[in-house]
Design an enzyme around this catalytic site. Structure first.
Site, PDB file in Angstrom:
ATOM      1  N   SER A 101       0.812  -1.214   0.000  1.00  0.00           N
ATOM      2  CA  SER A 101       0.000   0.000   0.000  1.00  0.00           C
ATOM      3  C   SER A 101       0.848   1.268   0.000  1.00  0.00           C
ATOM      4  CB  SER A 101      -0.965  -0.048   1.191  1.00  0.00           C
ATOM      5  OG  SER A 101      -1.926   0.963   1.127  1.00  0.00           O
ATOM      6  N   ASP A 242      -2.534   6.271  -3.635  1.00  0.00           N
ATOM      7  CA  ASP A 242      -1.390   5.692  -2.946  1.00  0.00           C
ATOM      8  C   ASP A 242      -0.817   4.569  -3.805  1.00  0.00           C
ATOM      9  OD1 ASP A 242      -3.384   3.797  -2.573  1.00  0.00           O
ATOM     10  OD2 ASP A 242      -2.731   3.262  -0.564  1.00  0.00           O
ATOM     11  N   ASP A 244      -1.030   1.354  -4.085  1.00  0.00           N
ATOM     12  CA  ASP A 244      -1.873   0.334  -4.719  1.00  0.00           C
ATOM     13  C   ASP A 244      -3.218   0.894  -5.152  1.00  0.00           C
ATOM     14  OD1 ASP A 244      -2.848   0.585  -2.123  1.00  0.00           O
ATOM     15  OD2 ASP A 244      -3.458  -1.504  -1.990  1.00  0.00           O
ATOM     16  N   ASP A 246      -5.794   2.153  -3.726  1.00  0.00           N
ATOM     17  CA  ASP A 246      -7.069   1.894  -3.042  1.00  0.00           C
ATOM     18  C   ASP A 246      -7.459   3.050  -2.122  1.00  0.00           C
ATOM     19  OD1 ASP A 246      -5.306   1.522  -0.929  1.00  0.00           O
ATOM     20  OD2 ASP A 246      -6.219  -0.350  -0.231  1.00  0.00           O
TER      21      ASP A 246
END
EC number: 5.4.2.10
Length: 447
Positions: A101, A242, A244, A246
């Site tokens: 992440s 960010d 990833d 999400d």
């Protein structure tokens, strides 16, 4: 019961230290065995972000899954929500996202999704944990039953089309200049393309991943670069994802950051206006600002709170029938569309509100004045600092001082050896003094 491998967001650790190729191999084997039930050919989809270690972990997972008889579809670098979506779309038994992440490149992680596209429950993760340390060699597939692996074509186009379908067919962003910061991460191809296809004038930053620059001075946790670029090119709005993709934060035309609390208010009010806000409320965590709760109450919208972590927000949404939820950090979950936080989809919903209102983002997206909130972190090497007697005493004193003026929240991170201390209240000086007192003692104990 404490867990050895899984935290609040899957398996996570420093690449080639705590998260090794061997562990990834065993996670693949164990998860494959859990989800290989029935006589048909079983299938898993695997996506990743742009970290250098993603190649190593991806190959280890492929070896693990195929060794127990599962076929593997490789997606390449894609946002986490794309994995949830494609797990369902491809009728796969399991989905995997390789990502840490918003963490630095030298961390990585393995997130697992069930066939419904949702992250696995604690119970299923415990089943997998038990198998990881077992002698799985006795349960390997026979030579003729070993799985195959192939790359799935057209992944980015599929996800872009899915994201666009969350908007009305006649929705465009013509005339809106957008700066999008993809954090040199998983959204670096799909986010600029989706915005361009919808008619926006797109300026992109954070779209040159090299394996080691993910989240480095860019993305939703480092919005300074986005703010500067928005002002430089005189954009109407800035969007930061960010690593990833999400989570999302917004920057207005003046370069001011709009966090997840404000974005939840924007989306919830828009949904309520359209008659599609389920339960006339939304779900947020204990970290969301008290100002959000007060503002929503004035709009006739309730706020349900959960523990920190998007998985707990989603669990509450599913259990009680909410369709909007999220975190101050920018995880915005819109369950009418997604099975997890989706930075691009949330950004599109906010852009649609901006386009409909025809007003500057600074007017549309700054929905309330947040109460002063101070958040500081203390990193520790080992042990349980919160159980130290000196720490307990300073926390009790801090809570007494804030009792009628605000609140104090102290919690260990579920993904890294960090203790987060958050204070909030009407008097900023009091809040800052209280938080600093707690931090001082924690740092001494953690040293």
């Amino acid at each position: 019961m404490s867990r050895r491998y899984f935290g609040t967001d899957g398996v996570r650790g420093r690449a080639n230290a705590t998260l090794t190729a061997d562990l990834a191999l065993r996670v693949g084997m164990a998860a494959g065995l859990i989800f290989q039930r029935g006589e048909y050919r079983h299938r898993v989809v695997i996506g990743k972000d742009t970290r250098l270690s993603g190649y190593m972990i991806e190959n280890a997972l492929v070896a693990g899954f195929t060794s127990v008889g599962m076929d593997v579809l490789l997606l390449g670098p894609v946002p986490t929500p794309a994995v949830g979506m494609l797990t369902r779309s491809m009728r796969a038994d399991l989905g995997v996202m390789i990502s840490a992440s918003h963490n630095p490149f030298d961390d990585n992680g393995i997130k697992l999704f069930g066939p419904d596209g949702f992250k696995l429950s604690d119970e299923v993760e415990r089943e997998i944990e038990e198998l990881i340390d077992e002698d799985i060699a006795k349960r390997l597939a026979k030579p003729a039953e070993i799985g195959r692996a192939k790359r799935l074509e057209g992944v980015h186009a599929r996800y872009i089309e899915y994201a666009k379908r969350t908007l009305p067919r006649d929705q465009t962003f013509d005339g809106i200049r957008v700066v999008v910061d993809c954090a040199n991460g998983a959204g670096y191809k799909v986010a600029p393309e989706a915005l361009w296809e919808l008619g926006a004038d797109v300026v992109s930053i954070g779209v040159e991943p090299d394996g080691m620059n993910i989240n480095r001075d860019v993305g939703s946790t480092s919005p300074a670069a986005l703010s500067a670029k928005v002002r430089e090119v005189r954009a109407d709005i800035g969007i930061a994802l960010d690593g990833d993709a999400d989570r999302v934060i917004i920057v207005d035309e003046k370069g001011h950051v709009v966090d997840g609390d404000q974005l939840m208010a924007v989306v919830a009010e828009s949904f309520k206006e359209d008659g599609r806000l389920a339960r006339s409320g939304l779900v947020a965590t204990v970290m969301s600002n008290l100002g959000l709760e007060r503002h929503l109450a004035g709009e006739g919208i309730s706020l349900a709170r959960t523990a920190v972590g998007d998985r707990y927000v989603l669990e509450r949404m599913r259990a009680d029938g909410y369709n909007v939820g999220g975190e101050q950090s920018g995880h915005i979950i819109l369950s009418d569309y997604s099975t997890t936080g989706d930075g691009l989809v949330a950004a599109l919903q906010v852009l649609a509100v901006v386009a409909r209102r025809g007003k500057p983002v600074s007017e549309v997206c700054h929905r309330f004045d947040p109460l002063p909130q101070i958040l500081k972190n203390v990193r520790y090497a080992s042990g349980r600092p919160l159980e130290d007697e000196k720490v307990k005493i300073v926390i009790a004193d801090a809570e007494r001082r804030l009792a009628n003026h605000g609140r104090l929240l102290i919690r260990p991170s579920g993904t890294e050896p960090v203790i987060r201390v958050m204070g909030e209240g009407d008097d900023r000086d009091l809040v800052e003094n209280v938080v600093d007192d707690v931090i001082d003692v924690l740092q001494k104990v953690a040293a």
